[in-house]
Design an enzyme around this catalytic site. Structure first.
Site, short mmCIF file in Angstrom:
data_model
loop_
_atom_site.label_atom_id
_atom_site.label_comp_id
_atom_site.label_asym_id
_atom_site.label_seq_id
_atom_site.Cartn_x
_atom_site.Cartn_y
_atom_site.Cartn_z
N HIS A 1 0.67 -1.02 -0.31
CA HIS A 1 -0.34 -0.27 -0.03
C HIS A 1 1.34 1.08 0.28
O HIS A 1 0.04 2.34 -0.17
CB HIS A 1 -1.33 0.14 0.90
CG HIS A 1 -2.05 -0.90 1.11
ND1 HIS A 1 -2.73 -1.24 0.32
CD2 HIS A 1 -2.42 -2.05 2.40
CE1 HIS A 1 -3.69 -2.42 0.46
NE2 HIS A 1 -3.30 -3.01 1.77
N ASP B 1 -3.03 -10.55 -2.48
CA ASP B 1 -3.53 -9.69 -1.14
C ASP B 1 -4.69 -9.69 -1.40
O ASP B 1 -5.68 -9.11 -2.58
CB ASP B 1 -2.61 -8.92 -0.66
CG ASP B 1 -2.90 -8.83 0.42
OD1 ASP B 1 -1.75 -8.31 1.69
OD2 ASP B 1 -3.59 -7.98 0.62
N ASP C 1 -4.73 -12.59 3.64
CA ASP C 1 -6.06 -12.44 3.77
C ASP C 1 -6.95 -12.22 3.31
O ASP C 1 -8.39 -11.81 3.58
CB ASP C 1 -5.70 -10.58 4.70
CG ASP C 1 -4.96 -10.04 3.71
OD1 ASP C 1 -4.79 -10.21 2.39
OD2 ASP C 1 -4.67 -8.62 4.14
#
Lengths: 345, 345
Positions: B163, B198, B287
Site C-alpha cells: 500500500h 493479498d 488475508d
C-alpha cells in the site's frame, strides 16, 4: 429583540452538533468545538445588550453554488448509512484519504467519508448535519439583513465554516458559512470581499473563490508552514485564472503580537478598499488571542477592540460570521472586547 | 540453515515495529499488524522444514528508485522531530491530509506526517523506520537470491509494503518491499512481473509502476468500492503512457470463494505468461481467507495450496514477498498450506 441596526442570529438547534473526537500529535484528546463555545459568545452579546434571533429556514440556493452536489448529498445521508455498520463508533471520523486528481470516488460510506473529510478534526455525529444547515441559516440571515439595508449583522455559527471547501469538511468545519454568505450577497451586489481574521488560514474559503474576481478573499493568520492548515495560506497564493490577484494571504510569524496583527489587518483593509466591494463578510475568529489553546499568535484582548473599530471604520456594510476561538475563560472577554470596538463603546 | 533452493529471509529487528493505534469506523481499536504475525509465519516455515536467515544490509539503491528522496528523508528523521513536541503521543499518527496536486509541502513535521501518511493505519513508532529498512533488506535479499540463480526465495517482511507508494505510507505499509524487490531485479533482468494475491488491492505497487512497461503489475483483490483501499483497484485502471496495458486489476465481489479466486489467479498468470517476464515477484497476502478479520473474500485454507501450486507451475523464478494476513489461528495454517503447494508436498 434584535437591535435593528445590528441583528444577531443564533440557532439553539446547533447545540445538536457536539463533537467529541480529536486527534492531536498521536493522542486522542477532547474536541474543543463544543456547544459551550456558543453559550460563552452569547453571554458576551447579552452583556453588550444584544440578543440573538433564531434564523428563518432561509433560501439556501447559495449553498448549492458554493458546495458540490455530491458533498451536500453525502452530508444528508452519511449518518444513516454509518448506523448500518454493526460495529460503528459514536461519530464518523475518516481514517483514510484519497488524492482526488487521480483516485476514484467509491460507493461505500467509509471511502466516501475519507473523500469528504480532510482530517480527523471534523467528526460527524447524529445532530451534525442539521446543525450545519442551521449554522448556514444564521450566515444567510446575516447576509440577507445586509441585502435589506442593515449596516452590520452577526451570525453565531456553530460549526464554523472557513476550512470547508466545495467538496470537503475539515478543521471543525462542515459547510462554509462565510462563503455561502458571500455568495448570497452576490445575488444582490456585484462585488463582495471576505476578510478572515481567524488565527488559521481560511483555506476552504480561498479554494472556493480562488478563480473568481467577483469575491476578494483576504486572510490574516499564523504562518501555515508549521501551523494548521499547513498546506495552504502562503503569501504567493494570489488567485488563478480570472481570480488572479483576488486572493491575499498575510501569514504572520508564530507568536506575533498586537502590532503585527493590527498592521496586517490595516494592510488587508487597504486591499479591500482598493477592490471597493459593495459588501464585506468578516470571518471572525477569536483564536489569535495569546491564551487561546492553539497558541498561534499572541494578540491581547484590547487588540480585538482595535481590530473591530478599524474594520467598522472601513465603512462597509458587514456580515460578521463566527469562526474559531476555543473554550477558555478569555473567549467571552474577547468577544466583548470586539463588540466594544464594533459598537464604538 | 536456509534450504539452498528456497532461501528464506527474516530479520528479528523488524519486531521493533510494534504499532498500536488503529481507527476503525470511528473507534480506536487495536492495530493487528503486530510482531506476533511474523512469529506465526515463521512457525509455519519451521514446520515445513525451512529456516530463515537474517538478510545482509544489502545495496538499497533500488529503494531510492522506487521512493521519493523527500519521503525517505522524512522517514529517517520523523521520529526524532516528533519527540521534540512536549505533548507528543507514543506513535506518529497523521491527523490531516493534503491534495498534493494543489497544496504545499510544509516545513513542520505534523503537516509533513499528513503528507506522507495516507491514513491512520500506518502509525510510526520508535522502531518503525529501522524495521521498515530491515523489511526492505529481506525483500532485496530474496530478489538478490533470484539474481544469483535461485528458483524461488521468500521474504518475511514486516511491515508489509504494497500500500506504500513512492511518496506515502498507508495501510500498515511504510516502504514497498515488493516494488523494491522488482526494481532490484530490473538491475539484472529486462522484464519483471508482480502478482499480488493479498485480499487488498496493491495500490502502492500499481502507482509506482503505472507508467512503466518493464514491470507488469497484476492484482487480485476484493472489489475496492466498499473495501480498503477504496480509491484504486478498479478493472479499468490499465496503466498510462508507456505503461498502458501493463497493469491488470481483477477485483472480485466481496465474499467470493475459492473458485472465483483461483480463476482470477489463473487469469492473472495467463497475462503474466503473455508478458513473458524474466522473473516474478509474488505479493503474498494470506488475508483472502474466510476467517481473516477483514472478511473481504472467503477463500479456504486448501485454496492456498492450490494457488501456490498454480503459481509455482508457471515456471518463473519467483521472489515471494509477505504482505498481509492478520492475527488469527488460521494465519500459520494458511502459510503452511501455501508452502505445501509451493514445495509440492
Amino acid at each position: 429583540m434584535t437591535e435593528p441596526g445590528f441583528p444577531c442570529f443564533f440557532s439553539a438547534e446547533t447545540d445538536g452538533h457536539d463533537p467529541r473526537f480529536f486527534l492531536k500529535r498521536g493522542q486522542v484528546a477532547q474536541n474543543e468545538e463544543r456547544p459551550q463555545r456558543a453559550h460563552l459568545l452569547r453571554q458576551a452579546l447579552h452583556q453588550a445588550g444584544l440578543t440573538t434571533a433564531e434564523p428563518p429556514r432561509t433560501d439556501r440556493a447559495a449553498m448549492a453554488q458554493v458546495h458540490s452536489a455530491r458533498y451536500l448529498d453525502f452530508l444528508s445521508r452519511v449518518w444513516d448509512e454509518w448506523q448500518a455498520f454493526p460495529d460503528h463508533g459514536p461519530e464518523i471520523v475518516a481514517n483514510l484519504h484519497p488524492q482526488k486528481d487521480r483516485h476514484r470516488y467509491p460507493s461505500g460510506i467509509v471511502g466516501q467519508a475519507g473523500w469528504h473529510m480532510a482530517d480527523t478534526a471534523c467528526p460527524i455525529g447524529p445532530g451534525s448535519h442539521h446543525a450545519a444547515l442551521r449554522s448556514v441559516d444564521c450566515a444567510i440571515a446575516a447576509a440577507q439583513a445586509l441585502a435589506e439595508g442593515a449596516g452590520a449583522a452577526y451570525a453565531l455559527c456553530r460549526p464554523p465554516g472557513h476550512h470547508a471547501n466545495a467538496d470537503t469538511a475539515g478543521g471543525h468545519c462542515l459547510l462554509n458559512n462565510a462563503a455561502i454568505a458571500a455568495q448570497h450577497l452576490r445575488g444582490h451586489f456585484d462585488r463582495v470581499a471576505i476578510l478572515d481574521i481567524d488565527v488559521h488560514h481560511g483555506n476552504g474559503t480561498q479554494e472556493i473563490f480562488y478563480d473568481r474576481a467577483d469575491v476578494l478573499t483576504v486572510s490574516i493568520h499564523a504562518a501555515p508552514d508549521a501551523f494548521y492548515p499547513f498546506y495552504l495560506g502562503y503569501a504567493d497564493e494570489t488567485g488563478a485564472g480570472t481570480g488572479a490577484g483576488f486572493n491575499l494571504n498575510l501569514p504572520l510569524p508564530i507568536g506575533s503580537g498586537d502590532q503585527v496583527w493590527l498592521g496586517a489587518i490595516r494592510q488587508g483593509l487597504a486591499r479591500i478598499a482598493a477592490f471597493a466591494p459593495d459588501r464585506l463578510v468578516l470571518s471572525l475568529g477569536l483564536d489569535a488571542h495569546e491564551r487561546d489553546p492553539l497558541r498561534g499568535l499572541a494578540v491581547t484582548t484590547p487588540a480585538f477592540t482595535q481590530a473591530a473599530s478599524m474594520i467598522r471604520n472601513a465603512g462597509l456594510p458587514t456580515a460578521i460570521i463566527q469562526e474559531g476561538g476555543y473554550l477558555s475563560d478569555d473567549l467571552a472577554l474577547n468577544m466583548a472586547a470586539f463588540l466594544d470596538g464594533w459598537l464604538g463603546r
